[in-house]
Design a protein around this motif. Structure first.
Motif, PDB file in Angstrom:
ATOM      1  N   ARG A   9     -16.809   4.069   7.760  1.00 29.66           N
ATOM      2  CA  ARG A   9     -16.853   3.067   6.674  1.00 29.66           C
ATOM      3  C   ARG A   9     -17.792   2.143   7.309  1.00 29.66           C
ATOM      4  N   GLY A  10     -18.678   1.674   6.547  1.00 31.82           N
ATOM      5  CA  GLY A  10     -19.425   0.561   6.854  1.00 31.82           C
ATOM      6  C   GLY A  10     -20.561   0.746   7.563  1.00 31.82           C
ATOM      7  N   GLN A  26     -24.140   0.074  -1.042  1.00 29.04           N
ATOM      8  CA  GLN A  26     -23.450  -0.708   0.034  1.00 29.04           C
ATOM      9  C   GLN A  26     -22.512  -1.793  -0.418  1.00 29.04           C
ATOM     10  N   VAL A  44     -18.942  -3.139  -1.588  1.00 31.93           N
ATOM     11  CA  VAL A  44     -17.635  -3.457  -0.723  1.00 31.93           C
ATOM     12  C   VAL A  44     -16.485  -3.020  -1.467  1.00 31.93           C
ATOM     13  N   ALA A  92     -15.219  -5.973   9.551  1.00 32.51           N
ATOM     14  CA  ALA A  92     -15.455  -4.473   9.457  1.00 32.51           C
ATOM     15  C   ALA A  92     -14.235  -3.527   9.851  1.00 32.51           C
ATOM     16  N   PRO A  93     -13.825  -2.288   9.584  1.00 31.41           N
ATOM     17  CA  PRO A  93     -14.636  -1.857   8.302  1.00 31.41           C
ATOM     18  C   PRO A  93     -13.808  -2.324   7.157  1.00 31.41           C
ATOM     19  N   THR A 104     -18.735   4.940   3.314  1.00 30.25           N
ATOM     20  CA  THR A 104     -19.007   3.816   2.121  1.00 30.25           C
ATOM     21  C   THR A 104     -20.182   4.216   1.811  1.00 30.25           C
TER      22      THR A 104
END
Length: 294
Positions: free
Chosen positions: A16-17, A67, A69, A77-78, A121
């Motif tokens: 993630r991220g 990107q 959220v 993060a994350p 993500t």
């Protein structure tokens, strides 16, 4: 569902991220087509992703950039606390499902090899090509990994009306069902069949997906035996199965219901096979390939 908060799984890979969003829009579209056909949206997803790619810069089926959220406001993060609790829940379900299948395999004298689950993500690289959140959760047999962007669960609840933690658990159990098929050689047999045998409302591809739904039901059966189920859990899973049936998705896309283009089965079929696995709790109950009627 009763589960252990704080659970961590050695089989969860957290990306993630990381923001793997490079590459051209159309190049990414070409790479993801095979995965999209295996996702819950099938041909509907292909059409919508093409339209989004042409008119919206491939921003994704659910809207927003790669990107974007997901979930609650993030405290770093994350992810925020609610998302971290979801990671723990996903980890628990993954381990519980795989422990269940390890026992099932052992009873028939077969070894079980764990799948990995990748949290990402927006987009990520997979053994089957470039994976995107727009495809929904999917399993790649080439690297034996399940891929999921946790933002999918918001869509499952808000857009498709499938709420509850066991609806979320069903999604993971279905993808692990594909891993079981991979280990048993079922996936290879289906993919090596003639295209005409794979396609259609009663084709092998639909039967493969319905069997994965049934396998998810087999796992749900085991949770009932171990007193993990709570009131309403099974109904949540049935609601999730119905929410992502091909007929319902075709209607919601504004088109006519076309069974010949189905890849996963109707809402009624998906719910029925999950229920069969849940009620009988055996591999034998999930013989979708031998069933005269789905």
């Amino acid at each position: 569902m009763r589960w252990d908060p704080g659970h961590k799984s050695p089989d969860v890979i957290d990306r993630r991220g990381e923001g793997d969003g490079g590459g051209s829009s159309m190049g990414g579209l070409v790479a993801i087509l095979p995965l999209l056909m295996r996702s819950r949206f099938g041909w509907v997803g292909v059409l919508l992703l093409v339209l989004v790619g042409v008119f919206g810069g491939l921003r994704g089926f659910f809207g927003g950039g790669e990107q974007r959220v997901h979930g609650e406001a993030r405290s770093g993060a994350p992810g925020g606390q609610r998302e971290e609790a979801m990671v723990q829940f996903v980890s628990f379900v993954l381990d519980d499902a795989q422990n269940t299948w390890r026992k099932v395999f052992a009873e028939s004298g077969r070894p079980y090899q764990n799948a990995k689950l990748v949290l990402f993500t927006g987009a990520t690289q997979t053994g089957c090509g470039r994976g995107r959140a727009a495809t929904g959760p999917f399993y790649c047999p080439l690297d034996e990994r399940v891929y999921i962007d946790l933002g999918f669960y918001q869509e499952l609840s808000k857009r498709f009306g499938a709420r509850g933690d066991f609806a979320q658990a069903y999604v993971i159990a279905h993808e692990i069902g594909h891993h079981v098929q991979h280990l048993m050689g079922t996936n290879d047999r289906v993919r090596s069949a003639a295209r005409g045998q794979q396609e259609g409302a009663s084709g092998l591809a639909v039967r493969l997906e319905l069997q994965a739904d049934c396998y998810a039901g087999v796992w749900a059966h085991s949770t009932g035996q171990r007193d993990l189920l709570e009131a309403g859990d099974v109904d949540e899973a049935l609601g999730a199965a119905a929410a992502i049936g091909d007929d319902r998705l075709q209607r919601e896309s504004g088109g006519a219901v076309q069974p010949e283009s189905w890849t996963h089965g109707s809402s009624a079929q998906r719910s029925r096979w999950f229920k069969r696995g849940y009620e009988e709790g055996t591999l034998a109950a999930c013989d979708t390939f031998g069933a005269s009627s789905l």
